[in-house]
Write an enzyme that holds these catalytic residues in place. Structure first.
Site, PDB file in Angstrom:
ATOM      1  N   ARG A  79     -21.960  72.528  61.613  1.00 53.71           N
ATOM      2  CA  ARG A  79     -21.123  73.108  62.671  1.00 53.71           C
ATOM      3  C   ARG A  79     -19.749  72.438  62.723  1.00 53.71           C
ATOM      4  O   ARG A  79     -19.200  72.184  63.787  1.00 53.71           O
ATOM      5  CB  ARG A  79     -21.805  73.009  64.045  1.00 53.71           C
ATOM      6  CG  ARG A  79     -23.145  73.692  64.132  1.00 53.71           C
ATOM      7  CD  ARG A  79     -23.061  75.206  63.903  1.00 53.71           C
ATOM      8  NE  ARG A  79     -24.392  75.778  63.960  1.00 53.71           N
ATOM      9  CZ  ARG A  79     -25.185  75.929  62.906  1.00 53.71           C
ATOM     10  NH1 ARG A  79     -24.773  75.559  61.710  1.00 53.71           N
ATOM     11  NH2 ARG A  79     -26.376  76.458  63.029  1.00 53.71           N
TER      12      ARG A  79
ATOM     13  N   SER B 146     -25.473  79.030  71.614  1.00 50.83           N
ATOM     14  CA  SER B 146     -26.069  77.694  71.614  1.00 50.83           C
ATOM     15  C   SER B 146     -25.002  76.676  72.001  1.00 50.83           C
ATOM     16  O   SER B 146     -24.000  76.533  71.308  1.00 50.83           O
ATOM     17  CB  SER B 146     -26.635  77.369  70.236  1.00 50.83           C
ATOM     18  OG  SER B 146     -27.651  78.285  69.894  1.00 50.83           O
TER      19      SER B 146
ATOM     20  N   GLU C  91     -21.354  71.913  71.177  1.00 51.15           N
ATOM     21  CA  GLU C  91     -20.721  72.671  70.095  1.00 51.15           C
ATOM     22  C   GLU C  91     -19.335  73.210  70.467  1.00 51.15           C
ATOM     23  O   GLU C  91     -18.423  73.138  69.650  1.00 51.15           O
ATOM     24  CB  GLU C  91     -21.610  73.856  69.686  1.00 51.15           C
ATOM     25  CG  GLU C  91     -22.763  73.502  68.773  1.00 51.15           C
ATOM     26  CD  GLU C  91     -23.375  74.727  68.133  1.00 51.15           C
ATOM     27  OE1 GLU C  91     -22.645  75.734  67.932  1.00 51.15           O
ATOM     28  OE2 GLU C  91     -24.564  74.698  67.815  1.00 51.15           O
TER      29      GLU C  91
END
Length: 339
Positions: free
Chosen positions: A166, A239, A335
């Site tokens: 990520r 998420s 994130e």
């Protein structure tokens, strides 16, 4: 969409969390040449710039004293093919999921596991988006980006992008420096679908469609729709936390205390825990925290129940991190990018 020249412009509808936010200016990019024109305009050149894709991985402050460049570049095509692959190009403003569906309709597999991920093609490499065993880096050929300050156009190779979990150079050393105008994907002709995740395997069995790329895409769509809320119905950024990667020692300590913990061994000897499982065990699944909360069907997803601000989101983020750390000794990392 017209170019905004107002003293403040609303971003509330342009971020999937639905946070109340305004920017000093919003510019809508439809041609790469516009960057040079706007840079010559004192109205915009005297502020720093931020690049906005689909707004699906952002936590926006209530006021952003910057010029926001919303990428609306469109277009997709087969660049070339050889004996091993199709090389497919898409403009940075193309919506990601429709692009994936288009590639599958052409008979080109490789992106099916990334179905129904929100956002744009240009934002996908920034985050190195991934799902069900596939990441952008696995199908990436190159991208073209324009430097926001100098106007330089540069081609980034796989190595240049420094992809990680990520993560990429566009979130690290080159953060905020470039606008991605085109991405080229290498879709292998000998592509084998990846269906090893239990949810996908079970869904494919229920669909009875085999394991073709199109079938896998439909299975992924079905699973995601069951687990994840639609931003049009309730604000969310997908998420919210990364699945934490830990040392063997920490993994062993957690497994001794919690034998049912969900973790996966990695090739480098470390372990990845399922952040959603950790958050659920810490008591946050479905729990509200003012106007925000963790989603009732998937504890990994932070949702906006209405009228939330960045401060509300960040307060919940810290609360979840604190409880997970107190229970497991594991630090969760968020994130989304913070504006």
């Amino acid at each position: 969409m017209p170019v905004s020249t107002s003293s403040s412009s609303s971003l509330t509808a342009l971020n999937t969390l639905g946070l109340k936010a305004v920017a000093r200016h919003i510019l809508y990019l439809t041609e790469p040449t516009q960057i040079k024109q706007w840079r010559a305009d004192p109205l915009y050149s005297q502020t720093s710039w931020l690049v906005l894709g689909g707004g699906s991985n952002l936590v926006m402050s209530e006021y952003i004293d910057k010029t926001v460049l919303q990428v609306g570049l469109q277009g997709k095509k087969l660049l070339r093919e050889d004996g091993g692959a199709w090389y497919v190009a898409a403009a940075g403003g193309e919506a990601w999921h429709p692009f994936v569906q288009w590639t599958l309709a052409q008979g080109w597999g490789g992106l099916e596991n990334l179905s129904l991920i929100p956002g744009t093609v240009g934002a996908a490499p920034v985050q190195n988006i991934g799902a069900y065993g596939i990441e952008i880096k696995d199908v990436f050929e190159q991208l073209t980006a324009i430097h926001l300050q100098t106007g330089e156009q540069r081609v980034f190779t796989l190595a240049d992008c420094q992809f990680a979990y990520r993560d990429s150079v566009f979130k690290q050393a080159e953060a905020g420096q470039w606008v991605i105008v085109e991405v080229v994907f290498r879709l292998a002709k000998n592509h084998q679908t990846k269906t090893q995740y239990g949810d996908i395997e079970r869904e494919l069995l229920s669909l009875n469609m085999g394991n073709t790329p199109t079938a896998v895409a439909q299975a992924v769509i079905n699973v995601r729709q069951r687990k994840l809320p639609d931003p049009a119905q309730i604000g969310n950024a997908g998420s919210y936390f990364k699945n934490p990667i830990v040392s063997p020692a920490i993994h062993q300590a957690v497994m001794v205390a919690y034998p049912n913990a969900v973790a996966y061994a990695l090739e480098d000897g470390q372990y990845k825990f399922a952040a959603g499982w950790l958050i659920e065990q810490a008591g946050w699944k479905g729990k509200r925290f003012g106007p925000v909360g963790m989603y009732e069907k998937q504890a990994l997803v932070l949702v906006n129940h209405g009228e939330a601000t960045a401060a509300d989101v960040l307060a919940l983020e810290k609360a979840v991190q604190a409880d997970v750390h107190a229970m497991f000794g594991i630090i969760l990392e968020a994130e989304p990018v913070k504006w």
